[in-house]
Design a protein around this motif. Structure first.
Motif, mmCIF file in Angstrom:
data_model
loop_
_atom_site.group_PDB
_atom_site.id
_atom_site.type_symbol
_atom_site.label_atom_id
_atom_site.label_comp_id
_atom_site.label_asym_id
_atom_site.label_seq_id
_atom_site.Cartn_x
_atom_site.Cartn_y
_atom_site.Cartn_z
ATOM 1 N N VAL A 5 0.861 -1.175 0.000
ATOM 2 C CA VAL A 5 0.000 0.000 0.000
ATOM 3 C C VAL A 5 0.900 1.229 0.000
ATOM 4 O O VAL A 5 1.804 1.330 0.841
ATOM 5 N N PRO A 6 0.682 2.165 -0.931
ATOM 6 C CA PRO A 6 1.509 3.375 -0.943
ATOM 7 C C PRO A 6 1.445 4.106 0.405
ATOM 8 O O PRO A 6 0.409 4.095 1.082
ATOM 9 N N ALA A 7 2.548 4.725 0.774
ATOM 10 C CA ALA A 7 2.650 5.385 2.082
ATOM 11 C C ALA A 7 1.550 6.420 2.294
ATOM 12 O O ALA A 7 0.969 6.500 3.378
ATOM 13 N N GLU A 8 1.246 7.211 1.255
ATOM 14 C CA GLU A 8 0.211 8.242 1.390
ATOM 15 C C GLU A 8 -1.155 7.618 1.684
ATOM 16 O O GLU A 8 -1.920 8.158 2.497
ATOM 17 N N CYS A 9 -1.433 6.499 1.052
ATOM 18 C CA CYS A 9 -2.707 5.824 1.292
ATOM 19 C C CYS A 9 -2.765 5.272 2.708
ATOM 20 O O CYS A 9 -3.777 5.411 3.399
ATOM 21 N N ARG A 10 -1.692 4.660 3.120
ATOM 22 C CA ARG A 10 -1.637 4.098 4.475
ATOM 23 C C ARG A 10 -1.811 5.199 5.523
ATOM 24 O O ARG A 10 -2.600 5.056 6.468
ATOM 25 N N MET A 11 -1.103 6.303 5.343
ATOM 26 C CA MET A 11 -1.190 7.396 6.322
ATOM 27 C C MET A 11 -2.576 8.043 6.307
ATOM 28 O O MET A 11 -3.128 8.359 7.364
ATOM 29 N N ALA A 12 -3.148 8.242 5.119
ATOM 30 C CA ALA A 12 -4.485 8.842 5.023
ATOM 31 C C ALA A 12 -5.520 7.927 5.682
ATOM 32 O O ALA A 12 -6.415 8.415 6.386
ATOM 33 N N ASN A 13 -5.403 6.627 5.469
ATOM 34 C CA ASN A 13 -6.319 5.691 6.114
ATOM 35 C C ASN A 13 -6.156 5.710 7.632
ATOM 36 O O ASN A 13 -7.144 5.587 8.364
ATOM 37 N N ASP A 14 -4.933 5.868 8.113
ATOM 38 C CA ASP A 14 -4.708 5.988 9.562
ATOM 39 C C ASP A 14 -5.401 7.227 10.121
ATOM 40 O O ASP A 14 -6.011 7.180 11.194
ATOM 41 N N ILE A 15 -5.298 8.327 9.403
ATOM 42 C CA ILE A 15 -5.972 9.564 9.835
ATOM 43 C C ILE A 15 -7.479 9.335 9.874
ATOM 44 O O ILE A 15 -8.153 9.738 10.827
ATOM 45 N N ALA A 16 -8.011 8.683 8.838
ATOM 46 C CA ALA A 16 -9.453 8.404 8.796
ATOM 47 C C ALA A 16 -9.877 7.528 9.968
ATOM 48 O O ALA A 16 -10.939 7.763 10.562
ATOM 49 N N ARG A 17 -9.065 6.538 10.311
ATOM 50 C CA ARG A 17 -9.385 5.686 11.461
ATOM 51 C C ARG A 17 -9.413 6.504 12.751
ATOM 52 O O ARG A 17 -10.262 6.301 13.611
ATOM 53 N N ASN A 18 -8.481 7.432 12.892
ATOM 54 C CA ASN A 18 -8.419 8.247 14.105
ATOM 55 C C ASN A 18 -9.550 9.264 14.195
ATOM 56 O O ASN A 18 -9.920 9.671 15.301
ATOM 57 N N ARG A 45 -0.248 15.532 -3.846
ATOM 58 C CA ARG A 45 -0.341 15.223 -5.279
ATOM 59 C C ARG A 45 -0.429 13.713 -5.493
ATOM 60 O O ARG A 45 -1.265 13.225 -6.265
ATOM 61 N N ARG A 46 0.415 12.959 -4.800
ATOM 62 C CA ARG A 46 0.391 11.507 -4.955
ATOM 63 C C ARG A 46 -0.937 10.913 -4.468
ATOM 64 O O ARG A 46 -1.468 9.978 -5.078
ATOM 65 N N LEU A 47 -1.486 11.467 -3.389
ATOM 66 C CA LEU A 47 -2.783 11.003 -2.906
ATOM 67 C C LEU A 47 -3.866 11.318 -3.940
ATOM 68 O O LEU A 47 -4.717 10.474 -4.239
#
Length: 70
Positions: A5-18, A45-47
């Motif tokens: 999973v691309p880092a931006e996706c993983r981090m964005a999903n973590d934010i959504a979980r929080n 941009r990558r997201l």
């Protein structure tokens, strides 16, 4: 070989979980605010590119947040 999973996706999903405890639109706004304030333009941009490519592996709240940022 497992797909990563691309880092931006993983981090964005973590934010959504929080922030997922907030009501839908409020959560999307909070995610968009966090990404807008703290993420480097290259990361945003990558997201955006990932959302444009189909948004697989992204929480629907992240997709809504990206749309708010546009």
């Amino acid at each position: 070989m497992a797909a990563t999973v691309p880092a931006e996706c993983r981090m964005a999903n973590d934010i959504a979980r929080n922030l997922g405890h907030l009501p839908g639109e409020e959560a999307a706004e909070a995610i968009a605010g966090h990404i807008g304030r703290f993420w480097d333009p290259r990361m945003r941009r990558r997201l955006n590119e990932h959302v444009d490519a189909g948004a697989d592996r992204l929480d629907p709240l992240v997709v809504a947040a990206v749309k708010l940022l546009r």
